[in-house]
Design a protein around this motif. Sequence first.
Motif, PDB file in Angstrom:
ATOM      1  N   ASP A   1       0.847  -1.180   0.000  1.00 24.67           N
ATOM      2  CA  ASP A   1       0.000   0.000   0.000  1.00 24.67           C
ATOM      3  C   ASP A   1       0.890   1.239   0.000  1.00 24.67           C
ATOM      4  O   ASP A   1       2.106   1.135  -0.217  1.00 24.67           O
ATOM      5  CB  ASP A   1      -0.950  -0.023   1.206  1.00 24.67           C
ATOM      6  N   ASN A   2       0.298   2.399   0.247  1.00 22.30           N
ATOM      7  CA  ASN A   2       1.078   3.638   0.220  1.00 22.30           C
ATOM      8  C   ASN A   2       2.149   3.676   1.301  1.00 22.30           C
ATOM      9  O   ASN A   2       3.248   4.178   1.057  1.00 22.30           O
ATOM     10  CB  ASN A   2       0.158   4.854   0.350  1.00 22.30           C
ATOM     11  N   THR A   3       1.846   3.167   2.502  1.00 21.93           N
ATOM     12  CA  THR A   3       2.867   3.194   3.557  1.00 21.93           C
ATOM     13  C   THR A   3       4.048   2.309   3.178  1.00 21.93           C
ATOM     14  O   THR A   3       5.188   2.643   3.482  1.00 21.93           O
ATOM     15  CB  THR A   3       2.310   2.771   4.933  1.00 21.93           C
ATOM     16  N   HIS A   4       3.777   1.213   2.514  1.00 18.76           N
ATOM     17  CA  HIS A   4       4.848   0.334   2.039  1.00 18.76           C
ATOM     18  C   HIS A   4       5.709   1.072   1.023  1.00 18.76           C
ATOM     19  O   HIS A   4       6.943   1.072   1.110  1.00 18.76           O
ATOM     20  CB  HIS A   4       4.260  -0.939   1.422  1.00 18.76           C
ATOM     21  N   SER A   5       5.062   1.708   0.064  1.00 19.43           N
ATOM     22  CA  SER A   5       5.787   2.417  -0.995  1.00 19.43           C
ATOM     23  C   SER A   5       6.669   3.535  -0.429  1.00 19.43           C
ATOM     24  O   SER A   5       7.843   3.659  -0.806  1.00 19.43           O
ATOM     25  CB  SER A   5       4.784   2.998  -1.996  1.00 19.43           C
ATOM     26  N   VAL A   6       6.112   4.310   0.493  1.00 17.32           N
ATOM     27  CA  VAL A   6       6.869   5.421   1.088  1.00 17.32           C
ATOM     28  C   VAL A   6       8.057   4.887   1.886  1.00 17.32           C
ATOM     29  O   VAL A   6       9.178   5.390   1.773  1.00 17.32           O
ATOM     30  CB  VAL A   6       5.944   6.298   1.960  1.00 17.32           C
ATOM     31  N   ALA A   7       7.817   3.853   2.694  1.00 22.59           N
ATOM     32  CA  ALA A   7       8.894   3.283   3.507  1.00 22.59           C
ATOM     33  C   ALA A   7       9.988   2.679   2.624  1.00 22.59           C
ATOM     34  O   ALA A   7      11.181   2.863   2.894  1.00 22.59           O
ATOM     35  CB  ALA A   7       8.341   2.238   4.464  1.00 22.59           C
ATOM     36  N   LEU A   8       9.600   1.980   1.571  1.00 17.11           N
ATOM     37  CA  LEU A   8      10.578   1.365   0.659  1.00 17.11           C
ATOM     38  C   LEU A   8      11.427   2.441  -0.021  1.00 17.11           C
ATOM     39  O   LEU A   8      12.659   2.323  -0.079  1.00 17.11           O
ATOM     40  CB  LEU A   8       9.858   0.515  -0.380  1.00 17.11           C
TER      41      LEU A   8
ATOM     42  N   ILE B   1      15.157   9.004   9.366  1.00 15.62           N
ATOM     43  CA  ILE B   1      13.919   9.307   8.641  1.00 15.62           C
ATOM     44  C   ILE B   1      13.338   8.018   8.085  1.00 15.62           C
ATOM     45  O   ILE B   1      12.140   7.751   8.201  1.00 15.62           O
ATOM     46  CB  ILE B   1      14.172  10.341   7.527  1.00 15.62           C
ATOM     47  N   ALA B   2      14.189   7.189   7.500  1.00 14.55           N
ATOM     48  CA  ALA B   2      13.748   5.892   6.981  1.00 14.55           C
ATOM     49  C   ALA B   2      13.220   5.026   8.121  1.00 14.55           C
ATOM     50  O   ALA B   2      12.211   4.329   7.961  1.00 14.55           O
ATOM     51  CB  ALA B   2      14.892   5.193   6.258  1.00 14.55           C
ATOM     52  N   ARG B   3      13.876   5.081   9.277  1.00 15.92           N
ATOM     53  CA  ARG B   3      13.426   4.304  10.440  1.00 15.92           C
ATOM     54  C   ARG B   3      12.007   4.699  10.819  1.00 15.92           C
ATOM     55  O   ARG B   3      11.153   3.853  11.071  1.00 15.92           O
ATOM     56  CB  ARG B   3      14.355   4.518  11.633  1.00 15.92           C
ATOM     57  N   GLY B   4      11.756   5.999  10.886  1.00 13.32           N
ATOM     58  CA  GLY B   4      10.431   6.476  11.259  1.00 13.32           C
ATOM     59  C   GLY B   4       9.355   6.017  10.286  1.00 13.32           C
ATOM     60  O   GLY B   4       8.260   5.614  10.700  1.00 13.32           O
ATOM     61  N   LEU B   5       9.666   6.058   9.014  1.00  6.80           N
ATOM     62  CA  LEU B   5       8.694   5.638   8.010  1.00  6.80           C
ATOM     63  C   LEU B   5       8.505   4.122   8.010  1.00  6.80           C
ATOM     64  O   LEU B   5       7.390   3.631   7.820  1.00  6.80           O
ATOM     65  CB  LEU B   5       9.104   6.155   6.637  1.00  6.80           C
ATOM     66  N   PHE B   6       9.575   3.385   8.264  1.00  8.07           N
ATOM     67  CA  PHE B   6       9.435   1.928   8.389  1.00  8.07           C
ATOM     68  C   PHE B   6       8.600   1.586   9.623  1.00  8.07           C
ATOM     69  O   PHE B   6       7.740   0.709   9.575  1.00  8.07           O
ATOM     70  CB  PHE B   6      10.806   1.245   8.466  1.00  8.07           C
ATOM     71  N   ALA B   7       8.837   2.285  10.731  1.00 11.00           N
ATOM     72  CA  ALA B   7       8.060   2.044  11.955  1.00 11.00           C
ATOM     73  C   ALA B   7       6.584   2.364  11.719  1.00 11.00           C
ATOM     74  O   ALA B   7       5.702   1.649  12.218  1.00 11.00           O
ATOM     75  CB  ALA B   7       8.626   2.866  13.108  1.00 11.00           C
ATOM     76  N   ALA B   8       6.290   3.418  10.957  1.00 14.28           N
ATOM     77  CA  ALA B   8       4.894   3.755  10.635  1.00 14.28           C
ATOM     78  C   ALA B   8       4.251   2.642   9.809  1.00 14.28           C
ATOM     79  O   ALA B   8       3.099   2.260  10.050  1.00 14.28           O
ATOM     80  CB  ALA B   8       4.834   5.081   9.894  1.00 14.28           C
ATOM     81  N   PHE B   9       5.007   2.111   8.848  1.00 13.46           N
ATOM     82  CA  PHE B   9       4.524   0.976   8.055  1.00 13.46           C
ATOM     83  C   PHE B   9       4.237  -0.215   8.968  1.00 13.46           C
ATOM     84  O   PHE B   9       3.169  -0.835   8.895  1.00 13.46           O
ATOM     85  CB  PHE B   9       5.570   0.594   6.996  1.00 13.46           C
TER      86      PHE B   9
END
Length: 99
Positions: free
Chosen positions: A41-48, A63-71
């Motif tokens: 989904d979108n959270t996957h795409s943003v984190a990737l 920053i990548a950590r935060g987005l991966f944690a959100a995913f």
Amino acid sequence: MKPDMFKEPVSILVGLGFPAEVRSAMDAYRYLVEWPAARRDNTHSVALKACGAALRGEIEAEIARGLFAAFAEKHDLLAPEANAIVASRLRRDRDPHVR
């Protein structure tokens, strides 16, 4: 410390609910690449994309950590903290009405 390392790992549940620690943008990137295509989904795409950018040095690893944690949070993958588990068991042991 390598530039893609996280200051604190992200603890996620894998397999049959076993905890694993994602310690770097590379670890997160590998996990995201293996995520089933049907569940992306979108959270996957943003984190990737963020993890890829961190690996190329375009953004900070945190920053990548935060987005991966959100995913991971969105997909109920975050492992409960050990302290929370212990506290829950202590309450349950003291009061049989607590579940």
